[in-house]
Design an enzyme around this catalytic site. Sequence first.
Site, PDB file in Angstrom:
ATOM      1  N   LYS A  61       0.828  -1.198   0.000  1.00  0.00           N
ATOM      2  CA  LYS A  61       0.000   0.000   0.000  1.00  0.00           C
ATOM      3  C   LYS A  61       0.871   1.259   0.000  1.00  0.00           C
ATOM      4  O   LYS A  61       2.078   1.180   0.224  1.00  0.00           O
ATOM      5  CB  LYS A  61      -0.935   0.000   1.204  1.00  0.00           C
ATOM      6  CG  LYS A  61      -0.240  -0.091   2.541  1.00  0.00           C
ATOM      7  CD  LYS A  61      -1.229  -0.268   3.672  1.00  0.00           C
ATOM      8  CE  LYS A  61      -0.504  -0.390   5.004  1.00  0.00           C
ATOM      9  NZ  LYS A  61      -1.437  -0.535   6.141  1.00  0.00           N
ATOM     10  N   TYR A 104      17.905  29.201   7.923  1.00  0.00           N
ATOM     11  CA  TYR A 104      16.775  30.052   8.288  1.00  0.00           C
ATOM     12  C   TYR A 104      16.698  30.259   9.798  1.00  0.00           C
ATOM     13  O   TYR A 104      16.978  29.366  10.594  1.00  0.00           O
ATOM     14  CB  TYR A 104      15.464  29.427   7.803  1.00  0.00           C
ATOM     15  CG  TYR A 104      15.239  29.535   6.313  1.00  0.00           C
ATOM     16  CD1 TYR A 104      15.095  30.774   5.692  1.00  0.00           C
ATOM     17  CD2 TYR A 104      15.167  28.389   5.523  1.00  0.00           C
ATOM     18  CE1 TYR A 104      14.892  30.873   4.335  1.00  0.00           C
ATOM     19  CE2 TYR A 104      14.953  28.474   4.153  1.00  0.00           C
ATOM     20  CZ  TYR A 104      14.813  29.716   3.565  1.00  0.00           C
ATOM     21  OH  TYR A 104      14.617  29.815   2.213  1.00  0.00           O
ATOM     22  N   ARG A 144     -10.389  -0.763  15.527  1.00  0.00           N
ATOM     23  CA  ARG A 144     -10.492   0.033  14.303  1.00  0.00           C
ATOM     24  C   ARG A 144     -11.634  -0.462  13.414  1.00  0.00           C
ATOM     25  O   ARG A 144     -12.525   0.281  13.073  1.00  0.00           O
ATOM     26  CB  ARG A 144      -9.156  -0.015  13.547  1.00  0.00           C
ATOM     27  CG  ARG A 144      -9.104   0.869  12.335  1.00  0.00           C
ATOM     28  CD  ARG A 144      -7.683   1.061  11.834  1.00  0.00           C
ATOM     29  NE  ARG A 144      -7.034  -0.171  11.398  1.00  0.00           N
ATOM     30  CZ  ARG A 144      -5.764  -0.240  11.009  1.00  0.00           C
ATOM     31  NH1 ARG A 144      -4.999   0.839  11.042  1.00  0.00           N
ATOM     32  NH2 ARG A 144      -5.244  -1.385  10.607  1.00  0.00           N
ATOM     33  N   MET A 160      13.635  23.510   2.450  1.00  0.00           N
ATOM     34  CA  MET A 160      12.857  22.671   1.542  1.00  0.00           C
ATOM     35  C   MET A 160      13.746  21.887   0.580  1.00  0.00           C
ATOM     36  O   MET A 160      13.486  20.709   0.307  1.00  0.00           O
ATOM     37  CB  MET A 160      11.870  23.524   0.749  1.00  0.00           C
ATOM     38  CG  MET A 160      10.984  22.721  -0.188  1.00  0.00           C
ATOM     39  SD  MET A 160       9.817  23.749  -1.106  1.00  0.00           S
ATOM     40  CE  MET A 160       8.698  24.253   0.189  1.00  0.00           C
TER      41      MET A 160
END
Length: 379
Positions: free
Chosen positions: A41, A271, A140, A319
């Site tokens: 998955k 940063y 669940r 990033m």
Amino acid sequence: MSATGKTFSRIKLEINTAKLAKNFRRVQQRVAPCRILSVLKANAYGTGANVMGPLAVRCGADRIGVADLREALAMLEAVNGAVPVQILGVVTPDELPEAVKSDIVLPVNGMDMAQAISEEARRQNKQVTVHLILDTGMGRFGFLPGSYLDEIRNIARLPNLYLEGLYSHFPCAGIPGEAGTIAQIQLFKDQYQTLAESGLDFAYRHIAASDGILCQKSASNEPFNLVRLGLCWYGMCRNPGEVEIGLEPALRLTTVVGAVRELPEGFTVGYNRTVKLEKKTAVATICAGYADGLPLAMSNCGRVLINGASCPILGRISMDYTMVDVSNVPGRVAWGTPVTLLGGDGAEYISSAEYAKFKNTHIHDILCALGNRVERVYL
């Protein structure tokens, strides 16, 4: 892909298919005579379901499990229908018509879902294979202990359903001897026995996923005859269970150095100026950031590997780029020097569990978070 047909990726996830084949065989030996359902998955945990599905079939997977219909349809195409593909968890109402049409093996969470599947199967004049979920303690999905028998008996009377499987799920299987897990195994056995005495049998019975395979030996003994092989196939956890059965790390995440400079004492890095250099420091800027899957939480505390040495991350991860201290790295560090983000380099190794610790998460999250700029390379 460029106009020339070449890919240009600064960051690559190397997937060693030979090691994956070895790992699969070692899991087979561990769980024999159980069969293996390969769980692929979330794009095979970020490793590329279109490649990993056929590989799992070649390795000997009896079937493949996915999370939703979109994944199931893509997987059926990838494996060319060679093995059954089933949705684990639930099927949603909007998925149902196409799922029935495509012969996906479906989960049954309760009577409402069973009736809907039966009605759609009758409408299409098809028989649908289903696996019923017992909730033995996950909280669940599934039939609860107090009502499972009558509900499943009634489901067995519905037309156009083949009740092939019965399964459950562990919340704490990675802890050997955990009392709740042992109780779940016994509850499943008791419920299966009661169903069998009522004239109901199931070709497949399964409760163990990767942690259960490694840490709960009884979960691959009768009445269980199927296990769900997920993340431990990749050998990336490096926990005692993986080491015990000889699983090898099959993934390696790499990038390159974009620049190397000597920054003066007192210079700030990154940063928000979260670090100020206490001395002149050789700083490399590497071509990977949080958009590529590096956890932001590793800012000022994580590391990468260059020339077999551990290099501390300096400042806040951005990033696209990350700065690291290369002052103590042997050999030359220059523009284009390889960098290992996950995996081994010489005697050093960075595991996905190390990433997960910084991020306060688990290793599934680490692999699934690898960005779409990361090229998957199959060795």
